[in-house]
Write a protein that holds these residues in place. Structure first.
Motif, PDB file in Angstrom:
ATOM      1  N   PRO A  78      54.741  -6.544 -25.631  1.00 13.37           N
ATOM      2  CA  PRO A  78      54.294  -6.188 -24.610  1.00 13.37           C
ATOM      3  C   PRO A  78      54.000  -4.673 -24.661  1.00 13.37           C
ATOM      4  CG  PRO A  78      56.451  -7.071 -24.493  1.00 13.37           C
ATOM      5  CD  PRO A  78      56.191  -6.900 -25.736  1.00 13.37           C
ATOM      6  N   GLU A  79      52.740  -4.539 -23.766  1.00 14.83           N
ATOM      7  CA  GLU A  79      52.070  -3.102 -23.661  1.00 14.83           C
ATOM      8  C   GLU A  79      53.031  -2.134 -23.151  1.00 14.83           C
ATOM      9  OE1 GLU A  79      48.137  -2.645 -21.981  1.00 14.83           O
ATOM     10  OE2 GLU A  79      47.636  -4.673 -23.195  1.00 14.83           O
ATOM     11  N   SER A  80      53.852  -2.695 -21.939  1.00 19.18           N
ATOM     12  CA  SER A  80      54.715  -1.500 -21.402  1.00 19.18           C
ATOM     13  C   SER A  80      56.200  -2.099 -21.127  1.00 19.18           C
ATOM     14  CB  SER A  80      54.449  -1.245 -20.059  1.00 19.18           C
ATOM     15  OG  SER A  80      53.138  -0.506 -20.000  1.00 19.18           O
ATOM     16  N   PRO A  81      56.735  -2.517 -22.290  1.00 13.90           N
ATOM     17  CA  PRO A  81      58.145  -2.919 -22.246  1.00 13.90           C
ATOM     18  C   PRO A  81      59.253  -2.379 -21.129  1.00 13.90           C
ATOM     19  CG  PRO A  81      57.848  -1.915 -24.602  1.00 13.90           C
ATOM     20  CD  PRO A  81      56.643  -1.738 -23.770  1.00 13.90           C
ATOM     21  N   ALA A  82      58.916  -1.299 -20.820  1.00 16.81           N
ATOM     22  CA  ALA A  82      60.016  -0.436 -19.800  1.00 16.81           C
ATOM     23  C   ALA A  82      59.573  -1.115 -18.342  1.00 16.81           C
ATOM     24  CB  ALA A  82      59.832   0.891 -19.846  1.00 16.81           C
ATOM     25  N   ASP A  83      58.417  -1.764 -18.327  1.00 12.46           N
ATOM     26  CA  ASP A  83      57.970  -2.194 -17.102  1.00 12.46           C
ATOM     27  C   ASP A  83      58.473  -3.534 -16.883  1.00 12.46           C
ATOM     28  OD1 ASP A  83      56.994   0.241 -16.489  1.00 12.46           O
ATOM     29  OD2 ASP A  83      54.969  -0.090 -16.988  1.00 12.46           O
ATOM     30  N   LEU A  84      58.759  -4.257 -17.675  1.00 10.36           N
ATOM     31  CA  LEU A  84      59.266  -5.571 -17.741  1.00 10.36           C
ATOM     32  C   LEU A  84      60.489  -6.098 -16.731  1.00 10.36           C
ATOM     33  CD1 LEU A  84      58.292  -7.015 -21.364  1.00 10.36           C
ATOM     34  CD2 LEU A  84      56.957  -7.189 -19.234  1.00 10.36           C
ATOM     35  N   THR A  85      60.613  -6.995 -16.244  1.00 13.90           N
ATOM     36  CA  THR A  85      61.783  -7.329 -15.679  1.00 13.90           C
ATOM     37  C   THR A  85      62.767  -7.909 -16.603  1.00 13.90           C
ATOM     38  OG1 THR A  85      61.093  -9.440 -15.107  1.00 13.90           O
ATOM     39  CG2 THR A  85      60.491  -7.981 -13.310  1.00 13.90           C
ATOM     40  N   ASP A  86      63.922  -8.153 -16.314  1.00 18.87           N
ATOM     41  CA  ASP A  86      64.938  -8.660 -17.460  1.00 18.87           C
ATOM     42  C   ASP A  86      64.398 -10.308 -17.607  1.00 18.87           C
ATOM     43  OD1 ASP A  86      66.558  -6.732 -17.338  1.00 18.87           O
ATOM     44  OD2 ASP A  86      67.893  -7.513 -15.997  1.00 18.87           O
ATOM     45  N   GLU A  87      63.961 -11.022 -16.604  1.00 14.40           N
ATOM     46  CA  GLU A  87      63.442 -12.466 -16.923  1.00 14.40           C
ATOM     47  C   GLU A  87      62.053 -12.228 -17.715  1.00 14.40           C
ATOM     48  OE1 GLU A  87      61.077 -15.619 -14.367  1.00 14.40           O
ATOM     49  OE2 GLU A  87      63.136 -14.941 -13.528  1.00 14.40           O
ATOM     50  N   TRP A  94      61.212  -9.617 -20.030  1.00 16.86           N
ATOM     51  CA  TRP A  94      61.911  -9.256 -21.337  1.00 16.86           C
ATOM     52  C   TRP A  94      62.665 -10.660 -22.179  1.00 16.86           C
ATOM     53  CZ3 TRP A  94      60.235  -5.943 -24.591  1.00 16.86           C
ATOM     54  CH2 TRP A  94      60.985  -5.649 -25.487  1.00 16.86           C
ATOM     55  N   ALA A  95      63.308 -11.231 -21.292  1.00 12.13           N
ATOM     56  CA  ALA A  95      64.074 -12.508 -22.010  1.00 12.13           C
ATOM     57  C   ALA A  95      62.844 -13.359 -22.334  1.00 12.13           C
ATOM     58  CB  ALA A  95      65.063 -12.988 -20.967  1.00 12.13           C
ATOM     59  N   GLU A  96      61.971 -13.636 -21.637  1.00 16.64           N
ATOM     60  CA  GLU A  96      60.934 -14.683 -22.004  1.00 16.64           C
ATOM     61  C   GLU A  96      60.220 -14.300 -23.445  1.00 16.64           C
ATOM     62  OE1 GLU A  96      56.787 -16.350 -20.375  1.00 16.64           O
ATOM     63  OE2 GLU A  96      58.404 -16.144 -19.109  1.00 16.64           O
ATOM     64  N   TYR A  97      59.818 -12.818 -23.421  1.00 19.68           N
ATOM     65  CA  TYR A  97      59.315 -12.254 -24.686  1.00 19.68           C
ATOM     66  C   TYR A  97      60.202 -12.587 -25.866  1.00 19.68           C
ATOM     67  CZ  TYR A  97      57.842  -8.895 -28.272  1.00 19.68           C
ATOM     68  OH  TYR A  97      57.635  -8.439 -29.464  1.00 19.68           O
ATOM     69  N   VAL A  98      61.471 -12.211 -25.591  1.00 23.46           N
ATOM     70  CA  VAL A  98      62.380 -11.935 -26.832  1.00 23.46           C
ATOM     71  C   VAL A  98      62.628 -13.469 -27.253  1.00 23.46           C
ATOM     72  CG1 VAL A  98      64.622 -11.569 -27.524  1.00 23.46           C
ATOM     73  CG2 VAL A  98      63.238  -9.832 -26.203  1.00 23.46           C
ATOM     74  N   PHE A  99      62.990 -14.441 -26.443  1.00 26.69           N
ATOM     75  CA  PHE A  99      63.517 -15.694 -26.726  1.00 26.69           C
ATOM     76  C   PHE A  99      62.634 -16.951 -26.705  1.00 26.69           C
ATOM     77  CE2 PHE A  99      67.214 -12.980 -24.921  1.00 26.69           C
ATOM     78  CZ  PHE A  99      67.974 -12.874 -26.313  1.00 26.69           C
ATOM     79  N   TYR A 100      61.853 -16.955 -25.757  1.00 26.18           N
ATOM     80  CA  TYR A 100      60.962 -18.313 -25.488  1.00 26.18           C
ATOM     81  C   TYR A 100      59.671 -18.240 -26.635  1.00 26.18           C
ATOM     82  CZ  TYR A 100      63.751 -18.564 -21.362  1.00 26.18           C
ATOM     83  OH  TYR A 100      64.642 -18.687 -20.651  1.00 26.18           O
ATOM     84  N   ARG A 101      59.757 -19.266 -27.379  1.00 27.36           N
ATOM     85  CA  ARG A 101      58.660 -19.667 -28.242  1.00 27.36           C
ATOM     86  C   ARG A 101      58.151 -20.857 -28.313  1.00 27.36           C
ATOM     87  NH1 ARG A 101      58.562 -14.699 -27.918  1.00 27.36           N
ATOM     88  NH2 ARG A 101      59.182 -13.338 -29.469  1.00 27.36           N
TER      89      ARG A 101
END
Length: 93
Positions: free
Chosen positions: A28-37, A39-46
């Motif tokens: 993500p270009e601005s990880p601090a701007d992501l919601t928890d949902e 961020w979880a999608e980026y980290v866990f969903y493939r």
């Protein structure tokens, strides 16, 4: 056993490598701007396709470099391998 070709060291047995997950997942270009949902999608969903799938692998007991492998998830056949700075052969995913 899979025979995986390291772009730098050549073909080696899969026991020399470590799996690193799905390839071509942009950070993500601005990880601090992501919601928890988000961020979880980026980290866990493939993706989990049946057929050709781009994966990251590291030659852990060789050159220790990361590279990508295009592998058929239905047959486990390794179709090709390529460096991180090269595009995925045959299109995106």
């Amino acid at each position: 056993m899979l025979l995986i070709t390291c772009p730098w060291c050549g073909p080696r047995n899969e026991t020399e490598y470590r799996y690193g997950g799905q390839a071509h997942v942009p950070h993500p270009e601005s990880p601090a701007d992501l919601t928890d949902e988000q961020w979880a999608e980026y980290v866990f969903y493939r993706d989990n396709p049946k057929g050709p799938f781009a994966e990251r692998w590291m030659h852990s007991v060789g050159c220790r470099r990361w590279f990508n492998v295009l592998r058929d998830t239905a047959t486990h056949e390794v179709l090709t391998s390529y460096r991180l700075d090269e595009p995925r052969p045959g299109g995106n995913r």
